[in-house]
Design a protein around this motif. Structure first.
Motif, PDB file in Angstrom:
ATOM      1  N   GLU A  33      10.072  30.890  53.232  1.00 44.83           N
ATOM      2  CA  GLU A  33       8.893  31.660  53.772  1.00 44.83           C
ATOM      3  C   GLU A  33       7.570  30.211  53.327  1.00 44.83           C
ATOM      4  N   ALA A  34       8.205  29.870  52.089  1.00 43.91           N
ATOM      5  CA  ALA A  34       7.428  28.378  51.614  1.00 43.91           C
ATOM      6  C   ALA A  34       7.489  26.968  51.927  1.00 43.91           C
ATOM      7  N   ARG A  35       9.000  27.370  52.874  1.00 46.96           N
ATOM      8  CA  ARG A  35       9.112  25.617  53.217  1.00 46.96           C
ATOM      9  C   ARG A  35       8.635  26.163  54.750  1.00 46.96           C
ATOM     10  N   ALA A  53       4.689  33.053  51.932  1.00 49.05           N
ATOM     11  CA  ALA A  53       5.262  33.669  49.771  1.00 49.05           C
ATOM     12  C   ALA A  53       4.850  31.640  49.874  1.00 49.05           C
ATOM     13  N   TYR A  54       3.741  31.473  48.928  1.00 43.83           N
ATOM     14  CA  TYR A  54       4.155  29.566  48.192  1.00 43.83           C
ATOM     15  C   TYR A  54       5.490  29.583  47.195  1.00 43.83           C
ATOM     16  N   ASP A  55       5.563  30.081  46.780  1.00 50.28           N
ATOM     17  CA  ASP A  55       6.742  29.760  45.673  1.00 50.28           C
ATOM     18  C   ASP A  55       7.435  30.849  45.681  1.00 50.28           C
ATOM     19  N   ASN A  56       8.529  30.990  44.671  1.00 52.71           N
ATOM     20  CA  ASN A  56       9.553  32.117  44.261  1.00 52.71           C
ATOM     21  C   ASN A  56      10.796  32.067  42.545  1.00 52.71           C
ATOM     22  N   GLN A  87      11.593  34.760  50.406  1.00 46.43           N
ATOM     23  CA  GLN A  87      10.167  33.927  50.104  1.00 46.43           C
ATOM     24  C   GLN A  87      10.690  32.123  49.395  1.00 46.43           C
ATOM     25  N   ARG A  88      11.492  31.665  49.565  1.00 45.90           N
ATOM     26  CA  ARG A  88      11.556  29.517  49.539  1.00 45.90           C
ATOM     27  C   ARG A  88      11.809  29.731  51.114  1.00 45.90           C
TER      28      ARG A  88
END
Length: 102
Positions: free
Chosen positions: A60-62, A73-76, A57-58
């Motif tokens: 994906e967010a970056r 994902a925008y936050d983990n 998720q991290r």
């Protein structure tokens, strides 16, 4: 970081909640050695999975990795808290095993 029991249960699924409840006293002291090792194995698998999901998720967010779901994902932070709660249960179980060995 330590969490209250009520807060711990908020971050995990119902199945994981039953495992975490077993990691608290007095239920922890009532477990046999075989049950304790099985509980440690189950919690370790779930903790490792949560850590892997948080890492994905991290990324994906970056925007370093492609999203696994429909949206990226925008936050983990929730998954990290879940992994932290499971790690705390692992610490309690490992302490109990060490205490029994001593």
């Amino acid at each position: 970081m330590g969490y209250s029991r009520k807060s711990e249960l908020r971050h995990v699924t119902a199945d994981e909640a039953s495992l975490i409840e077993k990691s608290h006293h007095p239920a922890l002291a009532a477990l046999s050695d075989a049950e304790l090792t099985e509980l440690r194995k189950a919690l370790r698998e779930r903790r490792d999975r949560a850590q892997t999901m948080a890492h994905q998720q991290r990324r994906e967010a970056r925007r370093k990795a492609e999203p696994r779901g429909a949206t990226a994902a925008y936050d983990n932070s929730g998954t990290l808290r879940k992994a932290d709660v499971l790690a705390g249960a692992m610490r309690r179980i490992n302490g109990e095993i060490a205490r029994r060995d001593a």
